[in-house]
Design an enzyme around this catalytic site. Sequence first.
Site, short mmCIF file in Angstrom:
data_model
loop_
_atom_site.label_atom_id
_atom_site.label_comp_id
_atom_site.label_asym_id
_atom_site.label_seq_id
_atom_site.Cartn_x
_atom_site.Cartn_y
_atom_site.Cartn_z
N TYR A 1 0.84 -1.20 0.00
CA TYR A 1 0.00 0.00 0.00
C TYR A 1 0.88 1.25 0.00
O TYR A 1 1.07 1.92 1.03
CB TYR A 1 -0.95 0.01 1.21
CG TYR A 1 -1.79 -1.25 1.37
CD1 TYR A 1 -2.05 -2.09 0.30
CD2 TYR A 1 -2.31 -1.61 2.61
CE1 TYR A 1 -2.81 -3.24 0.45
CE2 TYR A 1 -3.07 -2.75 2.77
CZ TYR A 1 -3.31 -3.57 1.69
OH TYR A 1 -4.07 -4.72 1.85
N HIS B 1 1.29 -11.88 1.59
CA HIS B 1 0.17 -11.19 0.93
C HIS B 1 -0.47 -12.06 -0.16
O HIS B 1 -1.69 -12.09 -0.31
CB HIS B 1 0.68 -9.88 0.33
CG HIS B 1 -0.34 -8.79 0.27
ND1 HIS B 1 -0.02 -7.46 0.32
CD2 HIS B 1 -1.69 -8.83 0.14
CE1 HIS B 1 -1.12 -6.74 0.23
NE2 HIS B 1 -2.15 -7.54 0.12
N SER C 1 -12.12 -6.46 2.48
CA SER C 1 -13.19 -5.87 1.65
C SER C 1 -14.57 -6.34 2.14
O SER C 1 -15.40 -6.80 1.35
CB SER C 1 -12.99 -6.19 0.16
OG SER C 1 -11.75 -5.70 -0.31
N PRO C 2 -14.83 -6.20 3.44
CA PRO C 2 -16.09 -6.74 3.99
C PRO C 2 -17.32 -5.96 3.54
O PRO C 2 -18.44 -6.44 3.69
CB PRO C 2 -15.88 -6.61 5.51
CG PRO C 2 -14.95 -5.45 5.66
CD PRO C 2 -14.02 -5.54 4.48
N LEU C 3 -17.09 -4.76 3.01
CA LEU C 3 -18.20 -3.97 2.47
C LEU C 3 -18.20 -4.02 0.94
O LEU C 3 -18.75 -3.13 0.28
CB LEU C 3 -18.10 -2.51 2.97
CG LEU C 3 -18.21 -2.37 4.50
CD1 LEU C 3 -17.84 -0.96 4.94
CD2 LEU C 3 -19.62 -2.73 4.97
N GLY C 4 -17.58 -5.06 0.40
CA GLY C 4 -17.58 -5.22 -1.05
C GLY C 4 -16.93 -4.04 -1.75
O GLY C 4 -17.42 -3.59 -2.78
N ARG C 5 -15.83 -3.54 -1.19
CA ARG C 5 -15.11 -2.36 -1.72
C ARG C 5 -16.01 -1.12 -1.73
O ARG C 5 -15.87 -0.24 -2.57
CB ARG C 5 -14.56 -2.62 -3.12
CG ARG C 5 -13.71 -3.87 -3.19
CD ARG C 5 -13.08 -4.09 -4.54
NE ARG C 5 -12.50 -5.42 -4.63
CZ ARG C 5 -11.37 -5.79 -4.03
NH1 ARG C 5 -10.68 -4.92 -3.35
NH2 ARG C 5 -10.93 -7.02 -4.14
N GLY C 6 -16.92 -1.10 -0.80
CA GLY C 6 -17.79 0.08 -0.66
C GLY C 6 -19.14 -0.09 -1.35
O GLY C 6 -20.02 0.75 -1.20
N PHE C 7 -19.32 -1.20 -2.09
CA PHE C 7 -20.60 -1.37 -2.79
C PHE C 7 -21.73 -1.58 -1.79
O PHE C 7 -22.83 -1.03 -1.94
CB PHE C 7 -20.53 -2.55 -3.77
CG PHE C 7 -21.45 -2.41 -4.95
CD1 PHE C 7 -22.79 -2.12 -4.79
CD2 PHE C 7 -20.96 -2.54 -6.24
CE1 PHE C 7 -23.64 -1.96 -5.89
CE2 PHE C 7 -21.80 -2.39 -7.35
CZ PHE C 7 -23.14 -2.11 -7.17
N1 LIG Z 1 -5.14 -9.16 1.77
C1 LIG Z 1 -5.50 -8.54 0.67
O1 LIG Z 1 -5.13 -8.89 -0.44
C2 LIG Z 1 -6.40 -7.32 0.79
C3 LIG Z 1 -7.09 -6.85 -0.36
C4 LIG Z 1 -7.93 -5.75 -0.19
C5 LIG Z 1 -8.08 -5.15 1.05
N2 LIG Z 1 -7.39 -5.63 2.13
C6 LIG Z 1 -7.54 -5.02 3.47
O2 LIG Z 1 -8.91 -4.95 3.82
C7 LIG Z 1 -9.27 -3.62 4.17
C8 LIG Z 1 -10.71 -3.33 3.84
O3 LIG Z 1 -11.01 -3.64 2.48
P1 LIG Z 1 -11.32 -2.53 1.39
O4 LIG Z 1 -10.86 -1.19 1.87
O5 LIG Z 1 -10.82 -3.08 0.11
O6 LIG Z 1 -12.91 -2.59 1.23
P2 LIG Z 1 -14.18 -2.29 2.14
O7 LIG Z 1 -13.80 -2.11 3.55
O8 LIG Z 1 -15.16 -3.33 1.76
O9 LIG Z 1 -14.69 -0.92 1.51
C9 LIG Z 1 -13.93 0.25 1.51
C10 LIG Z 1 -14.67 1.31 0.75
O10 LIG Z 1 -15.93 1.54 1.34
C11 LIG Z 1 -16.11 2.90 1.70
N3 LIG Z 1 -16.78 2.87 3.02
C12 LIG Z 1 -16.33 2.28 4.17
N4 LIG Z 1 -17.23 2.40 5.15
C13 LIG Z 1 -18.29 3.07 4.62
C14 LIG Z 1 -19.55 3.48 5.12
N5 LIG Z 1 -19.90 3.24 6.38
N6 LIG Z 1 -20.40 4.15 4.29
C15 LIG Z 1 -20.05 4.40 3.00
N7 LIG Z 1 -18.87 4.02 2.46
C16 LIG Z 1 -18.00 3.36 3.27
C17 LIG Z 1 -14.72 3.49 1.73
O11 LIG Z 1 -14.75 4.83 1.28
P3 LIG Z 1 -14.20 6.09 2.13
O12 LIG Z 1 -12.76 5.84 2.43
O13 LIG Z 1 -14.40 7.22 1.20
O14 LIG Z 1 -15.08 6.13 3.35
C18 LIG Z 1 -13.95 2.65 0.72
O15 LIG Z 1 -14.10 3.17 -0.58
C19 LIG Z 1 -8.25 -2.76 3.39
O16 LIG Z 1 -8.15 -1.48 3.92
C20 LIG Z 1 -6.99 -3.58 3.52
O17 LIG Z 1 -6.38 -3.31 4.76
C21 LIG Z 1 -6.57 -6.71 2.01
#
Ligand SMILES: NC(=O)c1ccc[n+]([C@@H]2O[C@H](COP(=O)([O-])OP(=O)(O)OC[C@H]3O[C@@H](n4cnc5c(N)ncnc54)[C@H](OP(=O)(O)O)[C@@H]3O)[C@@H](O)[C@H]2O)c1
Length: 320
Positions: free
Chosen positions: A56, A119, A197-203
């Site tokens: 990152y 990773h 990505s528990p929120l489906g990348r924000g979806f």
């Molecule tokens: N091991 C791996 O290969 C891998 C891959 C991907 C991710 N990860 C880890 O998992 C973590 C989480 O996954 P992720 O960031 O990909 O996806 P996520 O948590 O599913 O979603 C993140 C997205 O959702 C938005 N969001 C979060 N909370 C919200 C809410 N309450 N209301 C509206 N929008 C919201 C964020 O936007 P804003 O920032 O604008 O709020 C961001 O764009 C990462 O930060 C990383 O540490 C690991």
Amino acid sequence: MQHRTLGRQGLEVSAIGYGAMGISMFYGPGDEQQGTAAIRRAHDLGVTFFDTAELYGWGENEKVVGRAVAGFRDEIVIATKFGFTRDYGTDSRPEHIREVVDNSLHHLGIETIDVLYQHRVDPDVPIEDVAGTVRELIAAGKVKYFGLSEAGPQTIRKAHAVQPVSVLQTEYSLFERDVERLFPTLDELGIGFVAYSPLGRGFITGTAKPAGQYDPGDMRNADPRWQPGNFERNVQAVDQLAQLAAGKGTTVSQLALAWLLTRGEHVVPIPGTRSPERVAENSAAADLTLDEADLTAIHDILPTGGFGARYAESAMPSWK
Ligand SMILES: NC(=O)c1ccc[n+]([C@@H]2O[C@H](COP(=O)([O-])OP(=O)(O)OC[C@H]3O[C@@H](n4cnc5c(N)ncnc54)[C@H](OP(=O)(O)O)[C@@H]3O)[C@@H](O)[C@H]2O)c1
């Protein structure tokens, strides 16, 4: 905030963690100031599990996390990851792992990495060599717990035989259910699970826009779930989930995170956001109880996951 224990080696973390990736990349322009505020808000609310990686920003995200948590480092668990090359290939050669770990310790400004993940599985390096290297790093006091990310059952077993694996981190959400196939193996070996990505990348927050409407550097422009055809079906499902959430006086993001917590005591989601307000929203999901009727309603809306693959084909991790 409730706590959960991941694996059998004593790794204890808050039931909801925090993912720092989006502070630096993949979801539009980074923002250290907001990201720092979000991390500190998470700590104030009882979140004790913070996730970053060398990838990152090649140390930039680790530096942001390290600076943000400096005042409370001893109260939290910091996880980071090694194993990518700058052109998104893999490199888990022992000498490379040792070098990345020294860099990560320096970037984070800490003496021990609490959780060190590989990773991605490296097809060119036996996993036993990777586990053996992490074992040495644990013996040297540079690392506490060993984790894998996007690894399959054979890899997990082989690694675990050399150095016990405390946690597997892989994508998991209402949109992405494949990893449930690995839960019996994790259960048998006593390994915890971190849902990325528990929120489906924000979806699954109700804020998704069609592909092409994000910042040019935002990966969601190319994500299959955002492409025409899939996008509309996913929006419809999230709208239905949002109605269900509203009926319970909660939000769709909280419903999605609380659902993950019902999938097993070994599951800890790490939602990512740059917004302190959204951190508060997400963390509060730990207090949301879903009953059988809620779980049935959720199942009826999304019985097997979202529409479209979780990565574009060229970036799709393959479990070995
Ligand atoms: N091991 C791996 O290969 C891998 C891959 C991907 C991710 N990860 C880890 O998992 C973590 C989480 O996954 P992720 O960031 O990909 O996806 P996520 O948590 O599913 O979603 C993140 C997205 O959702 C938005 N969001 C979060 N909370 C919200 C809410 N309450 N209301 C509206 N929008 C919201 C964020 O936007 P804003 O920032 O604008 O709020 C961001 O764009 C990462 O930060 C990383 O540490 C690991």
